[in-house]
Design a protein around this motif. Structure first.
Motif, PDB file in Angstrom:
ATOM      1  N   LYS A   5       0.852  -1.196   0.000  1.00 14.20           N
ATOM      2  CA  LYS A   5       0.000   0.000   0.000  1.00 14.20           C
ATOM      3  C   LYS A   5       0.882   1.238   0.000  1.00 14.20           C
ATOM      4  O   LYS A   5       1.752   1.388   0.857  1.00 14.20           O
ATOM      5  CB  LYS A   5      -0.915   0.004   1.216  1.00 14.20           C
ATOM      6  N   LEU A   6       0.644   2.112  -0.969  1.00 11.48           N
ATOM      7  CA  LEU A   6       1.407   3.342  -1.101  1.00 11.48           C
ATOM      8  C   LEU A   6       0.513   4.541  -0.794  1.00 11.48           C
ATOM      9  O   LEU A   6      -0.678   4.518  -1.108  1.00 11.48           O
ATOM     10  CB  LEU A   6       1.941   3.472  -2.531  1.00 11.48           C
ATOM     11  N   ASP A   7       1.110   5.575  -0.216  1.00 11.28           N
ATOM     12  CA  ASP A   7       0.356   6.810  -0.011  1.00 11.28           C
ATOM     13  C   ASP A   7       0.054   7.464  -1.354  1.00 11.28           C
ATOM     14  O   ASP A   7      -1.044   7.962  -1.569  1.00 11.28           O
ATOM     15  CB  ASP A   7       1.134   7.781   0.880  1.00 11.28           C
ATOM     16  N   ALA A   8       1.058   7.479  -2.244  1.00 11.74           N
ATOM     17  CA  ALA A   8       0.881   8.089  -3.557  1.00 11.74           C
ATOM     18  C   ALA A   8       1.881   7.494  -4.539  1.00 11.74           C
ATOM     19  O   ALA A   8       2.973   7.081  -4.159  1.00 11.74           O
ATOM     20  CB  ALA A   8       1.072   9.597  -3.481  1.00 11.74           C
ATOM     21  N   THR A   9       1.488   7.439  -5.796  1.00 12.33           N
ATOM     22  CA  THR A   9       2.371   7.056  -6.892  1.00 12.33           C
ATOM     23  C   THR A   9       1.767   7.589  -8.181  1.00 12.33           C
ATOM     24  O   THR A   9       0.565   7.863  -8.245  1.00 12.33           O
ATOM     25  CB  THR A   9       2.578   5.525  -6.961  1.00 12.33           C
ATOM     26  N   ASN A  35      -3.560   7.695  -3.715  1.00 16.54           N
ATOM     27  CA  ASN A  35      -3.438   8.848  -4.603  1.00 16.54           C
ATOM     28  C   ASN A  35      -2.609   8.469  -5.823  1.00 16.54           C
ATOM     29  O   ASN A  35      -1.393   8.432  -5.766  1.00 16.54           O
ATOM     30  CB  ASN A  35      -2.793  10.024  -3.859  1.00 16.54           C
ATOM     31  N   GLN A  36      -3.294   8.184  -6.919  1.00 16.63           N
ATOM     32  CA  GLN A  36      -2.626   7.896  -8.178  1.00 16.63           C
ATOM     33  C   GLN A  36      -2.629   9.178  -8.999  1.00 16.63           C
ATOM     34  O   GLN A  36      -3.677   9.628  -9.439  1.00 16.63           O
ATOM     35  CB  GLN A  36      -3.328   6.754  -8.914  1.00 16.63           C
ATOM     36  N   SER A  49      -8.714  10.831 -10.672  1.00 15.65           N
ATOM     37  CA  SER A  49      -8.983  10.207  -9.382  1.00 15.65           C
ATOM     38  C   SER A  49      -8.656  11.166  -8.246  1.00 15.65           C
ATOM     39  O   SER A  49      -7.534  11.658  -8.143  1.00 15.65           O
ATOM     40  CB  SER A  49      -8.156   8.929  -9.247  1.00 15.65           C
ATOM     41  N   GLU A  50      -9.636  11.405  -7.408  1.00 15.52           N
ATOM     42  CA  GLU A  50      -9.466  12.282  -6.255  1.00 15.52           C
ATOM     43  C   GLU A  50      -8.811  11.507  -5.103  1.00 15.52           C
ATOM     44  O   GLU A  50      -9.196  10.377  -4.802  1.00 15.52           O
ATOM     45  CB  GLU A  50     -10.848  12.797  -5.828  1.00 15.52           C
ATOM     46  N   ASN A  51      -7.833  12.127  -4.476  1.00 16.51           N
ATOM     47  CA  ASN A  51      -7.046  11.512  -3.411  1.00 16.51           C
ATOM     48  C   ASN A  51      -7.929  10.908  -2.315  1.00 16.51           C
ATOM     49  O   ASN A  51      -8.781  11.582  -1.754  1.00 16.51           O
ATOM     50  CB  ASN A  51      -6.102  12.567  -2.820  1.00 16.51           C
ATOM     51  N   GLY A  52      -7.703   9.619  -2.022  1.00 22.47           N
ATOM     52  CA  GLY A  52      -8.359   8.945  -0.915  1.00 22.47           C
ATOM     53  C   GLY A  52      -9.809   8.555  -1.119  1.00 22.47           C
ATOM     54  O   GLY A  52     -10.464   8.094  -0.186  1.00 22.47           O
TER      55      GLY A  52
END
Length: 178
Positions: A5-9, A35-36, A49-52
């Protein structure tokens, strides 16, 4: 099964592809992020895509060993897995706009991007990416997009939706593909 699981990429598919080039990963390694930032679809289209609020997932499927003329079977397996999961959530009017869009009615709620590693005339590995609009309600650049929340009128637990899809996908891809 390993879940990272990543916070963002920028892209879960790109991250998984680069990671698998650096080290040996087990079959069904999963990358997911809240967060892609540069998600993409077929023919390099952008995925908003909106974060979270949504799911962005990529899965490494190894040892496939099917002929490239049966490539469509991977799309069929992945699409049916997602539809089965969404049916369990009572999402109405589900259908697939082949080869890679998941619809509820006339609204796109998800997309699939499969990148295959081919050797000779056989598919050896696939990176199966998909995005699902879950709790996002505004789409600036996608007029036909919708989400589970918009359709059903309530928020969904992202982890519950994630695990339902992953379980169905794992079952579907554990069967021999003819």
């Amino acid at each position: 099964m390993q879940i990272i699981k990543l916070d963002a990429t920028e892209s879960t598919n790109t991250y998984l592809k680069e990671l698998s080039a650096k080290k040996e990963l087990q079959d069904f390694t999963i990358i997911t992020t809240e967060n892609q930032t540069l998600g993409r679809g077929q023919l390099n289209s952008k995925w908003e895509s909106e974060n979270g609020k949504n799911l962005a997932i990529s899965v490494l499927k190894k040892d496939i060993d099917i002929s490239i003329d049966r490539l469509y079977l991977m799309n069929v397996c992945v699409s049916l897995s997602i539809l089965d999961s969404l049916n369990q959530l009572n999402i109405p009017n589900l259908k697939v706009k082949w080869p890679n869009d998941i619809l509820s009615g006339n609204f796109k709620i998800g997309g699939i991007l499969i990148e295959n590693i081919i050797s000779g005339s056989k598919i050896k590995r696939s990176i199966i990416g998909f995005g699902l609009n879950v709790n996002q309600t505004e789409f600036k650049n996608a007029p036909n997009a919708s989400s589970l929340k918009t359709i059903m009128g309530h928020n969904f637990n992202l982890d519950s939706v994630f695990y339902a899809i992953i379980e169905n996908l794992h079952q579907q891809l554990s069967r021999p593909i003819l």
